[in-house]
Scaffold this active site. Sequence first.
Site, PDB file in Angstrom:
ATOM      1  N   GLU A 106      16.013 129.276  88.380  1.00 32.79           N
ATOM      2  CA  GLU A 106      17.300 129.849  88.962  1.00 32.79           C
ATOM      3  C   GLU A 106      17.371 130.762  87.728  1.00 32.79           C
ATOM      4  O   GLU A 106      18.708 131.601  88.422  1.00 32.79           O
ATOM      5  CB  GLU A 106      18.382 128.447  88.998  1.00 32.79           C
ATOM      6  CG  GLU A 106      17.928 127.706  91.089  1.00 32.79           C
ATOM      7  CD  GLU A 106      17.927 128.833  91.871  1.00 32.79           C
ATOM      8  OE1 GLU A 106      18.336 129.789  91.533  1.00 32.79           O
ATOM      9  OE2 GLU A 106      16.956 127.374  92.746  1.00 32.79           O
TER      10      GLU A 106
ATOM     11  N   TYR B 299      26.653 128.726  91.991  1.00 38.23           N
ATOM     12  CA  TYR B 299      25.523 129.417  91.529  1.00 38.23           C
ATOM     13  C   TYR B 299      24.802 127.888  91.627  1.00 38.23           C
ATOM     14  O   TYR B 299      23.666 126.986  91.919  1.00 38.23           O
ATOM     15  CB  TYR B 299      25.104 130.304  92.343  1.00 38.23           C
ATOM     16  CG  TYR B 299      23.852 130.376  92.486  1.00 38.23           C
ATOM     17  CD1 TYR B 299      23.097 130.106  93.719  1.00 38.23           C
ATOM     18  CD2 TYR B 299      23.055 130.760  91.943  1.00 38.23           C
ATOM     19  CE1 TYR B 299      22.403 130.215  94.400  1.00 38.23           C
ATOM     20  CE2 TYR B 299      21.612 130.438  91.933  1.00 38.23           C
ATOM     21  CZ  TYR B 299      21.274 129.980  93.502  1.00 38.23           C
ATOM     22  OH  TYR B 299      19.854 130.177  93.953  1.00 38.23           O
TER      23      TYR B 299
ATOM     24  N   ASP C 198      24.390 131.994  97.641  1.00 38.77           N
ATOM     25  CA  ASP C 198      24.289 133.604  96.390  1.00 38.77           C
ATOM     26  C   ASP C 198      24.600 134.943  97.107  1.00 38.77           C
ATOM     27  O   ASP C 198      25.247 134.414  98.798  1.00 38.77           O
ATOM     28  CB  ASP C 198      23.021 133.030  95.849  1.00 38.77           C
ATOM     29  CG  ASP C 198      21.647 133.493  97.190  1.00 38.77           C
ATOM     30  OD1 ASP C 198      22.160 133.194  98.250  1.00 38.77           O
ATOM     31  OD2 ASP C 198      20.608 134.585  96.643  1.00 38.77           O
TER      32      ASP C 198
ATOM     33  N   CYS D  16      16.809 138.458 106.619  1.00 35.02           N
ATOM     34  CA  CYS D  16      17.741 139.804 107.233  1.00 35.02           C
ATOM     35  C   CYS D  16      18.240 140.476 105.772  1.00 35.02           C
ATOM     36  O   CYS D  16      19.103 139.909 105.161  1.00 35.02           O
ATOM     37  CB  CYS D  16      19.147 138.057 107.300  1.00 35.02           C
ATOM     38  SG  CYS D  16      20.707 138.539 107.928  1.00 35.02           S
TER      39      CYS D  16
ATOM     40  N   CYS E  52      15.624 141.323 112.771  1.00 31.93           N
ATOM     41  CA  CYS E  52      15.830 140.346 114.023  1.00 31.93           C
ATOM     42  C   CYS E  52      15.790 139.824 114.955  1.00 31.93           C
ATOM     43  O   CYS E  52      15.492 138.549 115.038  1.00 31.93           O
ATOM     44  CB  CYS E  52      17.228 141.053 114.676  1.00 31.93           C
ATOM     45  SG  CYS E  52      18.783 141.575 113.560  1.00 31.93           S
TER      46      CYS E  52
ATOM     47  N   CYS F 265      23.535 135.147 116.140  1.00 30.95           N
ATOM     48  CA  CYS F 265      23.884 135.436 114.770  1.00 30.95           C
ATOM     49  C   CYS F 265      25.036 136.916 115.734  1.00 30.95           C
ATOM     50  O   CYS F 265      25.136 137.975 116.426  1.00 30.95           O
ATOM     51  CB  CYS F 265      22.970 136.565 114.941  1.00 30.95           C
ATOM     52  SG  CYS F 265      23.538 137.461 113.775  1.00 30.95           S
TER      53      CYS F 265
END
Length: 337
Positions: free
Chosen positions: A32, A115, A133, A185, A192, A201
């Site tokens: 991370e 985060y 994030d 995305c 999509c 969406c």
Amino acid sequence: MLAWYDAHARSLPWRAPPGSPPPDPYRVWLSEVMLQQTQVAAVIPYFEMFTTRWPDFAALAAADDAEVMSAWAGLGYYARARNLLAAARVVAREHAGRLPGDEAALRKLPGFGAYTAAAVAAIAFGQRAVVVDGNVERVVARLFALADPLPGAKATLRMLVDSITPDTRPGDFAQAMMDLGATICTPRSPKCLLCPLADRCDARAEGAPESYPFKAKKAARPVRHATFFWLEREGQVLLVRRPPRGLLGGMRGLPTGPWAAAPPQLEEAPVETDWTLRNASIRHVFTHFELHATLATATLGRHIDAIEGEWWPIARLDEAGLPRLFAKAVEAMESVA
DNA sequence: GATCCGTGGCC
DNA sequence: TGGCCAAGGAT
């Protein structure tokens, strides 16, 4: 999202398969931190090197600062490496070598912001946490067609993420959202047709999902100029350790003069000698400015001393742990010679 | 809240 | 080519 993740999760070195017990918190944490503002492809080789050399908190806490900084060289944002070491030492000394399992305690460790604390709590400890994030911001801004621009909309986005975060498998949910943002995305040309959220969406319904999230314009990047000093002595070159904070803090580098609006030429040379200004130019883009550097070279006899820094064998400069900026200068010298 | 802090890849 | 972006944190 969980069903999509079960079928499409990326296989990554720090990751457990979907639905399986959480992976080693040390590895989750290390990944991370490395992934902060850094793409997966850039992180993987560094993650493999770090976990091989320092497989757990005890090993990392006992490591030499200089070795860790050199190992981080090239990955950028070097405050992450300094905080990484500081956190490892706190964990080793104050938490018996184990990462605390709750978000609030994690948040107090160096390098843990909102985060990272949420991500580690969710992924390594199975806690429900709101993980936001840049990927999640983009996915959720599109999902709800949020009109407010970033960064002002961050609080609203966090509430929206909270509203869709499940109580079960929160770590897999977070990683699913981030995988979706990274692979489907995407900022430009989102796919999509492959998206499990396409039906609900709002941005897609409007017809231009790629226009979300709206963002405030960024300031122009000024150009600064500097001179790098290449001082040789018997096959060695002078390197210095940069100050512990600030730009490239704690890293080795070439001595440099001031970084100014105009070329500083030979100001603040490490020693008064017969410098030659080369016309090789080094360009490097930082987050807030662009640097144009020129090289000044000189060679000393063996009896001049009392110069701050380390004499480093030129043939082994690849082992010096130089940030990219100075590695470019080394490359420029090799092409001159 | 605004600034500072790296680097590489993409179109 | 260059502006944008990336699993953000510290001050």
